[in-house]
Design a protein around this motif. Structure first.
Motif, PDB file in Angstrom:
ATOM      1  N   GLU A  64      14.411  -4.397 -15.091  1.00 49.41           N
ATOM      2  CA  GLU A  64      13.949  -3.849 -13.826  1.00 49.41           C
ATOM      3  C   GLU A  64      13.113  -2.605 -14.118  1.00 49.41           C
ATOM      4  N   THR A  65      11.976  -2.503 -13.457  1.00 45.83           N
ATOM      5  CA  THR A  65      11.137  -1.320 -13.618  1.00 45.83           C
ATOM      6  C   THR A  65      11.730  -0.164 -12.815  1.00 45.83           C
ATOM      7  N   PRO A  66      11.362   1.058 -13.142  1.00 45.19           N
ATOM      8  CA  PRO A  66      11.679   2.157 -12.231  1.00 45.19           C
ATOM      9  C   PRO A  66      10.966   1.919 -10.899  1.00 45.19           C
ATOM     10  N   GLU A  67      11.477   2.489  -9.839  1.00 47.18           N
ATOM     11  CA  GLU A  67      10.783   2.366  -8.563  1.00 47.18           C
ATOM     12  C   GLU A  67       9.477   3.152  -8.614  1.00 47.18           C
ATOM     13  N   PHE A  68       8.482   2.675  -7.867  1.00 54.54           N
ATOM     14  CA  PHE A  68       7.163   3.311  -7.896  1.00 54.54           C
ATOM     15  C   PHE A  68       6.404   2.992  -6.614  1.00 54.54           C
ATOM     16  N   THR A  69       5.366   3.769  -6.354  1.00 47.72           N
ATOM     17  CA  THR A  69       4.349   3.417  -5.369  1.00 47.72           C
ATOM     18  C   THR A  69       3.077   3.091  -6.140  1.00 47.72           C
ATOM     19  N   PHE A  70       2.201   2.333  -5.533  1.00 44.19           N
ATOM     20  CA  PHE A  70       0.974   1.963  -6.227  1.00 44.19           C
ATOM     21  C   PHE A  70       0.077   3.169  -6.466  1.00 44.19           C
ATOM     22  N   GLN A  71       0.151   4.161  -5.581  1.00 48.69           N
ATOM     23  CA  GLN A  71      -0.616   5.381  -5.823  1.00 48.69           C
ATOM     24  C   GLN A  71      -0.171   6.057  -7.112  1.00 48.69           C
ATOM     25  N   GLN A  72       1.126   5.997  -7.405  1.00 51.13           N
ATOM     26  CA  GLN A  72       1.665   6.667  -8.595  1.00 51.13           C
ATOM     27  C   GLN A  72       1.241   5.991  -9.894  1.00 51.13           C
ATOM     28  N   ILE A  73       1.016   4.693  -9.888  1.00 42.07           N
ATOM     29  CA  ILE A  73       0.749   3.984 -11.137  1.00 42.07           C
ATOM     30  C   ILE A  73      -0.707   3.538 -11.271  1.00 42.07           C
ATOM     31  N   THR A  74      -1.574   3.939 -10.329  1.00 35.47           N
ATOM     32  CA  THR A  74      -2.968   3.486 -10.360  1.00 35.47           C
ATOM     33  C   THR A  74      -3.801   4.327 -11.314  1.00 35.47           C
ATOM     34  N   VAL A  75      -4.581   3.645 -12.154  1.00 33.85           N
ATOM     35  CA  VAL A  75      -5.589   4.286 -12.995  1.00 33.85           C
ATOM     36  C   VAL A  75      -6.899   3.555 -12.766  1.00 33.85           C
ATOM     37  N   THR A  76      -8.013   4.202 -13.137  1.00 36.18           N
ATOM     38  CA  THR A  76      -9.330   3.644 -12.834  1.00 36.18           C
ATOM     39  C   THR A  76     -10.085   3.171 -14.066  1.00 36.18           C
TER      40      THR A  76
ATOM     41  N   ARG B 190       0.798  -1.234   0.000  1.00 35.31           N
ATOM     42  CA  ARG B 190       0.000   0.000   0.000  1.00 35.31           C
ATOM     43  C   ARG B 190       0.825   1.277   0.000  1.00 35.31           C
ATOM     44  N   ASN B 191       1.722   1.419   0.936  1.00 34.85           N
ATOM     45  CA  ASN B 191       2.495   2.655   1.067  1.00 34.85           C
ATOM     46  C   ASN B 191       3.982   2.454   0.788  1.00 34.85           C
ATOM     47  N   ASP B 192       4.335   1.323   0.209  1.00 39.89           N
ATOM     48  CA  ASP B 192       5.738   0.999  -0.012  1.00 39.89           C
ATOM     49  C   ASP B 192       6.237   1.548  -1.343  1.00 39.89           C
ATOM     50  N   THR B 193       7.534   1.767  -1.401  1.00 33.99           N
ATOM     51  CA  THR B 193       8.206   2.014  -2.675  1.00 33.99           C
ATOM     52  C   THR B 193       8.675   0.664  -3.204  1.00 33.99           C
ATOM     53  N   VAL B 194       8.280   0.369  -4.438  1.00 36.74           N
ATOM     54  CA  VAL B 194       8.434  -0.979  -4.984  1.00 36.74           C
ATOM     55  C   VAL B 194       9.128  -0.900  -6.337  1.00 36.74           C
ATOM     56  N   LYS B 195       9.818  -1.978  -6.702  1.00 38.90           N
ATOM     57  CA  LYS B 195      10.254  -2.168  -8.082  1.00 38.90           C
ATOM     58  C   LYS B 195      10.091  -3.650  -8.426  1.00 38.90           C
ATOM     59  N   VAL B 196      10.011  -3.925  -9.713  1.00 40.95           N
ATOM     60  CA  VAL B 196       9.775  -5.286 -10.185  1.00 40.95           C
ATOM     61  C   VAL B 196      10.895  -5.683 -11.136  1.00 40.95           C
ATOM     62  N   GLN B 197      11.386  -6.899 -10.998  1.00 40.84           N
ATOM     63  CA  GLN B 197      12.307  -7.481 -11.967  1.00 40.84           C
ATOM     64  C   GLN B 197      11.578  -8.571 -12.741  1.00 40.84           C
ATOM     65  N   ALA B 198      11.897  -8.703 -14.026  1.00 39.70           N
ATOM     66  CA  ALA B 198      11.240  -9.695 -14.865  1.00 39.70           C
ATOM     67  C   ALA B 198      12.241 -10.329 -15.817  1.00 39.70           C
ATOM     68  N   GLN B 199      11.961 -11.572 -16.181  1.00 41.71           N
ATOM     69  CA  GLN B 199      12.772 -12.321 -17.131  1.00 41.71           C
ATOM     70  C   GLN B 199      11.866 -13.310 -17.834  1.00 41.71           C
ATOM     71  N   ILE B 200      12.154 -13.626 -19.108  1.00 46.18           N
ATOM     72  CA  ILE B 200      11.409 -14.650 -19.816  1.00 46.18           C
ATOM     73  C   ILE B 200      12.380 -15.730 -20.293  1.00 46.18           C
ATOM     74  N   VAL B 201      11.814 -16.872 -20.708  1.00 47.31           N
ATOM     75  CA  VAL B 201      12.632 -17.975 -21.215  1.00 47.31           C
ATOM     76  C   VAL B 201      11.888 -18.605 -22.378  1.00 47.31           C
ATOM     77  N   ASP B 202      12.611 -19.067 -23.391  1.00 45.18           N
ATOM     78  CA  ASP B 202      11.939 -19.657 -24.549  1.00 45.18           C
ATOM     79  C   ASP B 202      11.829 -21.173 -24.389  1.00 45.18           C
ATOM     80  N   ARG B 203      11.284 -21.831 -25.403  1.00 44.08           N
ATOM     81  CA  ARG B 203      11.009 -23.262 -25.315  1.00 44.08           C
ATOM     82  C   ARG B 203      12.286 -24.102 -25.254  1.00 44.08           C
TER      83      ARG B 203
END
Length: 229
Positions: free
Chosen positions: A208-220, A186-199
Protein backbone atom coordinates in the motif's frame (compact mmCIF):
# COMPACT_ATOMS: atom_id res chain seq x y z
CA UNK A 1 -17.25 -3.02 -27.52
CA UNK A 2 -15.53 -2.23 -24.25
CA UNK A 3 -14.71 1.46 -23.85
CA UNK A 4 -11.63 2.44 -21.84
CA UNK A 5 -13.19 5.43 -20.12
CA UNK A 6 -9.99 6.46 -18.38
CA UNK A 7 -7.53 5.02 -20.93
CA UNK A 8 -6.33 2.50 -18.35
CA UNK A 9 -2.96 0.81 -18.91
CA UNK A 10 -1.46 1.24 -22.34
CA UNK A 11 2.25 0.93 -21.59
CA UNK A 12 4.47 -0.77 -19.07
CA UNK A 13 8.16 -0.13 -18.47
CA UNK A 14 9.90 -2.78 -16.40
CA UNK A 15 13.50 -2.61 -15.26
CA UNK A 16 15.15 -5.27 -13.16
CA UNK A 17 18.53 -5.97 -11.59
CA UNK A 18 19.16 -9.63 -12.38
CA UNK A 19 21.17 -11.57 -9.84
CA UNK A 20 21.90 -15.10 -8.71
CA UNK A 21 20.55 -14.22 -5.29
CA UNK A 22 20.61 -16.33 -2.15
CA UNK A 23 19.07 -19.81 -2.53
CA UNK A 24 16.76 -19.04 0.37
CA UNK A 25 14.65 -16.66 -1.71
CA UNK A 26 11.10 -17.97 -1.93
CA UNK A 27 9.56 -18.89 -5.30
CA UNK A 28 6.63 -16.76 -4.16
CA UNK A 29 7.35 -13.16 -5.22
CA UNK A 30 7.53 -10.41 -2.63
CA UNK A 31 7.18 -6.69 -3.24
CA UNK A 32 7.61 -3.48 -1.30
CA UNK A 33 6.68 0.11 -2.00
CA UNK A 34 9.33 2.34 -3.57
CA UNK A 35 7.75 5.46 -5.05
CA UNK A 36 4.71 6.94 -6.80
CA UNK A 37 4.79 10.00 -9.06
CA UNK A 38 2.36 11.72 -11.40
CA UNK A 39 4.12 13.13 -14.45
CA UNK A 40 2.30 15.95 -16.24
CA UNK A 41 4.38 17.51 -19.01
CA UNK A 42 1.41 18.82 -20.98
CA UNK A 43 1.81 16.00 -23.50
CA UNK A 44 2.41 13.08 -21.14
CA UNK A 45 0.17 12.35 -18.18
CA UNK A 46 1.39 9.30 -16.36
CA UNK A 47 0.90 7.87 -12.88
CA UNK A 48 4.08 5.88 -12.26
CA UNK A 49 4.27 3.32 -9.45
CA UNK A 50 7.68 1.86 -8.60
CA UNK A 51 7.88 -1.43 -6.69
CA UNK A 52 10.85 -3.32 -5.28
CA UNK A 53 10.56 -7.03 -5.99
CA UNK A 54 12.22 -10.37 -5.26
CA UNK A 55 11.44 -13.78 -6.75
CA UNK A 56 13.32 -16.97 -5.99
CA UNK A 57 12.90 -18.69 -9.37
CA UNK A 58 12.48 -15.64 -11.60
CA UNK A 59 9.30 -16.71 -13.36
CA UNK A 60 7.87 -13.20 -13.56
CA UNK A 61 6.09 -11.70 -16.54
CA UNK A 62 3.76 -12.64 -19.38
CA UNK A 63 4.21 -12.47 -23.14
CA UNK A 64 1.53 -11.29 -25.61
CA UNK A 65 0.87 -14.90 -26.64
CA UNK A 66 0.07 -15.95 -23.07
CA UNK A 67 -3.69 -15.91 -23.50
CA UNK A 68 -4.52 -19.61 -23.11
CA UNK A 69 -5.16 -21.49 -19.88
CA UNK A 70 -4.30 -20.44 -17.20
CA UNK A 71 -3.95 -16.89 -18.56
CA UNK A 72 -7.22 -16.62 -20.51
CA UNK A 73 -9.14 -13.36 -19.96
CA UNK A 74 -12.41 -15.08 -19.04
CA UNK A 75 -14.42 -18.30 -19.24
CA UNK A 76 -17.86 -18.42 -20.79
CA UNK A 77 -20.68 -19.73 -18.61
CA UNK A 78 -22.42 -22.69 -20.25
CA UNK A 79 -25.80 -24.30 -19.70
CA UNK A 80 -26.88 -27.41 -21.61
CA UNK A 81 -23.77 -27.10 -23.75
CA UNK A 82 -24.53 -23.54 -24.89
CA UNK A 83 -22.98 -20.28 -23.70
CA UNK A 84 -25.34 -18.21 -21.60
CA UNK A 85 -26.16 -14.80 -23.03
CA UNK A 86 -27.53 -11.71 -21.35
CA UNK A 87 -31.25 -12.11 -20.75
CA UNK A 88 -31.28 -15.87 -21.29
CA UNK A 89 -32.05 -16.80 -17.69
CA UNK A 90 -34.11 -15.13 -15.00
CA UNK A 91 -32.11 -14.46 -11.89
CA UNK A 92 -28.83 -13.71 -13.65
CA UNK A 93 -27.17 -10.37 -12.76
CA UNK A 94 -28.28 -7.17 -14.41
CA UNK A 95 -25.88 -6.00 -17.08
CA UNK A 96 -22.52 -4.93 -15.72
CA UNK A 97 -18.93 -4.91 -16.93
CA UNK A 98 -17.74 -7.64 -14.58
CA UNK A 99 -20.24 -10.42 -15.21
CA UNK A 100 -20.71 -9.89 -18.94
CA UNK A 101 -18.47 -9.65 -21.99
CA UNK A 102 -19.59 -7.91 -25.18
CA UNK A 103 -18.25 -9.84 -28.19
CA UNK A 104 -18.51 -8.51 -31.80
CA UNK A 105 -20.16 -10.95 -34.22
CA UNK A 106 -19.95 -9.46 -37.73
CA UNK A 107 -22.01 -6.27 -37.73
CA UNK A 108 -23.67 -7.18 -34.44
CA UNK A 109 -22.56 -7.89 -30.90
CA UNK A 110 -23.47 -10.60 -28.43
CA UNK A 111 -23.31 -10.23 -24.65
CA UNK A 112 -22.16 -13.35 -22.80
CA UNK A 113 -22.19 -14.22 -19.12
CA UNK A 114 -18.59 -14.91 -18.09
CA UNK A 115 -16.35 -15.72 -15.17
CA UNK A 116 -13.39 -13.32 -15.19
CA UNK A 117 -9.92 -14.83 -14.78
CA UNK A 118 -7.74 -12.64 -12.57
CA UNK A 119 -4.62 -14.43 -13.81
CA UNK A 120 -4.99 -12.96 -17.29
CA UNK A 121 -3.09 -10.06 -15.70
CA UNK A 122 -0.03 -10.22 -13.48
CA UNK A 123 -0.23 -6.90 -11.65
CA UNK A 124 -3.28 -5.72 -9.75
CA UNK A 125 -3.95 -2.08 -8.89
CA UNK A 126 -6.69 -0.80 -6.59
CA UNK A 127 -7.46 2.83 -5.81
CA UNK A 128 -8.90 3.99 -2.51
CA UNK A 129 -10.32 7.46 -1.84
CA UNK A 130 -10.74 9.01 1.60
CA UNK A 131 -14.18 10.54 1.99
CA UNK A 132 -15.30 11.91 5.35
CA UNK A 133 -12.38 10.12 6.97
CA UNK A 134 -13.35 6.72 5.56
CA UNK A 135 -11.44 4.87 2.82
CA UNK A 136 -13.61 3.74 -0.10
CA UNK A 137 -12.42 1.63 -3.03
CA UNK A 138 -12.87 3.33 -6.41
CA UNK A 139 -13.64 0.67 -9.03
CA UNK A 140 -13.82 1.94 -12.61
CA UNK A 141 -15.87 -1.06 -13.72
CA UNK A 142 -18.74 -0.28 -11.36
CA UNK A 143 -18.70 3.52 -11.62
CA UNK A 144 -20.99 3.32 -14.65
CA UNK A 145 -22.30 -0.18 -15.50
CA UNK A 146 -22.82 0.78 -19.16
CA UNK A 147 -19.43 2.42 -19.69
CA UNK A 148 -17.39 -0.75 -19.22
CA UNK A 149 -14.18 1.01 -18.28
CA UNK A 150 -11.15 -1.16 -17.67
CA UNK A 151 -9.42 -1.39 -14.36
CA UNK A 152 -5.77 -0.44 -13.96
CA UNK A 153 -4.82 -4.09 -13.65
CA UNK A 154 -2.41 -5.08 -16.39
CA UNK A 155 0.61 -7.04 -17.51
CA UNK A 156 4.35 -6.58 -17.38
CA UNK A 157 6.58 -8.57 -19.78
CA UNK A 158 8.81 -11.53 -19.01
CA UNK A 159 11.79 -10.36 -16.94
CA UNK A 160 13.95 -13.49 -17.09
CA UNK A 161 14.71 -14.27 -20.75
CA UNK A 162 17.00 -17.19 -19.87
CA UNK A 163 15.63 -20.72 -19.93
CA UNK A 164 17.04 -21.58 -16.50
CA UNK A 165 15.51 -20.56 -13.19
CA UNK A 166 17.36 -17.85 -11.30
CA UNK A 167 16.48 -15.46 -8.55
CA UNK A 168 15.51 -11.93 -9.51
CA UNK A 169 15.73 -8.75 -7.46
CA UNK A 170 15.13 -5.26 -8.70
CA UNK A 171 12.65 -2.48 -9.33
CA UNK A 172 9.53 -2.62 -11.45
CA UNK A 173 8.13 0.64 -12.79
CA UNK A 174 4.47 0.38 -13.75
CA UNK A 175 3.23 3.32 -15.80
CA UNK A 176 -0.46 4.16 -16.02
CA UNK A 177 -0.98 6.64 -18.83
CA UNK A 178 -4.24 8.54 -18.58
CA UNK A 179 -5.41 12.02 -19.44
CA UNK A 180 -8.38 11.71 -17.09
CA UNK A 181 -6.97 10.23 -13.90
CA UNK A 182 -6.06 13.64 -12.48
CA UNK A 183 -9.62 14.85 -13.13
CA UNK A 184 -11.09 11.82 -11.39
CA UNK A 185 -9.08 12.34 -8.20
CA UNK A 186 -8.35 16.06 -8.54
CA UNK A 187 -8.82 17.13 -4.92
CA UNK A 188 -9.09 13.73 -3.25
CA UNK A 189 -6.79 12.04 -0.79
CA UNK A 190 -5.86 8.76 -2.43
CA UNK A 191 -3.85 5.61 -1.77
CA UNK A 192 -3.02 2.70 -4.05
CA UNK A 193 -2.72 -1.01 -3.30
CA UNK A 194 -0.71 -3.29 -5.59
CA UNK A 195 0.06 -6.98 -5.94
CA UNK A 196 1.89 -9.09 -8.53
CA UNK A 197 1.67 -12.77 -9.48
CA UNK A 198 4.20 -15.03 -11.19
CA UNK A 199 3.73 -17.51 -14.04
CA UNK A 200 2.97 -20.35 -11.62
CA UNK A 201 0.23 -18.16 -10.12
CA UNK A 202 2.08 -17.56 -6.86
CA UNK A 203 0.65 -14.31 -5.54
CA UNK A 204 2.85 -11.76 -3.83
CA UNK A 205 2.01 -9.82 -0.72
CA UNK A 206 -0.13 -6.69 -1.14
CA UNK A 207 1.60 -3.34 -0.69
CA UNK A 208 0.00 0.00 0.00
CA UNK A 209 1.31 3.45 -0.87
CA UNK A 210 1.25 6.29 1.62
CA UNK A 211 -1.82 8.46 1.20
CA UNK A 212 -1.36 11.37 -1.20
CA UNK A 213 -3.06 14.00 -3.32
CA UNK A 214 -2.16 14.38 -6.97
CA UNK A 215 -0.94 17.91 -6.32
CA UNK A 216 1.61 16.47 -3.87
CA UNK A 217 3.09 13.92 -6.28
CA UNK A 218 2.93 15.87 -9.58
CA UNK A 219 6.13 16.75 -11.43
CA UNK A 220 6.48 18.34 -14.86
CA UNK A 221 9.57 16.58 -16.18
CA UNK A 222 9.77 12.88 -17.02
CA UNK A 223 13.16 11.37 -16.07
CA UNK A 224 15.22 9.11 -18.29
CA UNK A 225 14.06 5.49 -18.14
CA UNK A 226 17.16 4.44 -16.19
CA UNK A 227 16.98 7.21 -13.61
CA UNK A 228 16.62 5.76 -10.14
CA UNK A 229 16.73 2.15 -11.31
Amino acid sequence: MKYNAFLAIIFILCTAAFCDGPPSLSPQPTISYNNITYYDTGFTKNLSLVLNFEDGDGDLGLSPVDVGVPYQPYDLVFENGEPVMYGDRPGDPDFNCVDYEIVPEGNEVDTFLVNRNKYHNNIYIDFFVKRNGVWEEYDLRTTDPFLCADTYDGRFPILNLDENDKALKGELRYNMYSAAIFSVFRNDTVKVQAQIVDRQLHESNIIETPEFTFQQITVTEVPDENDGQ
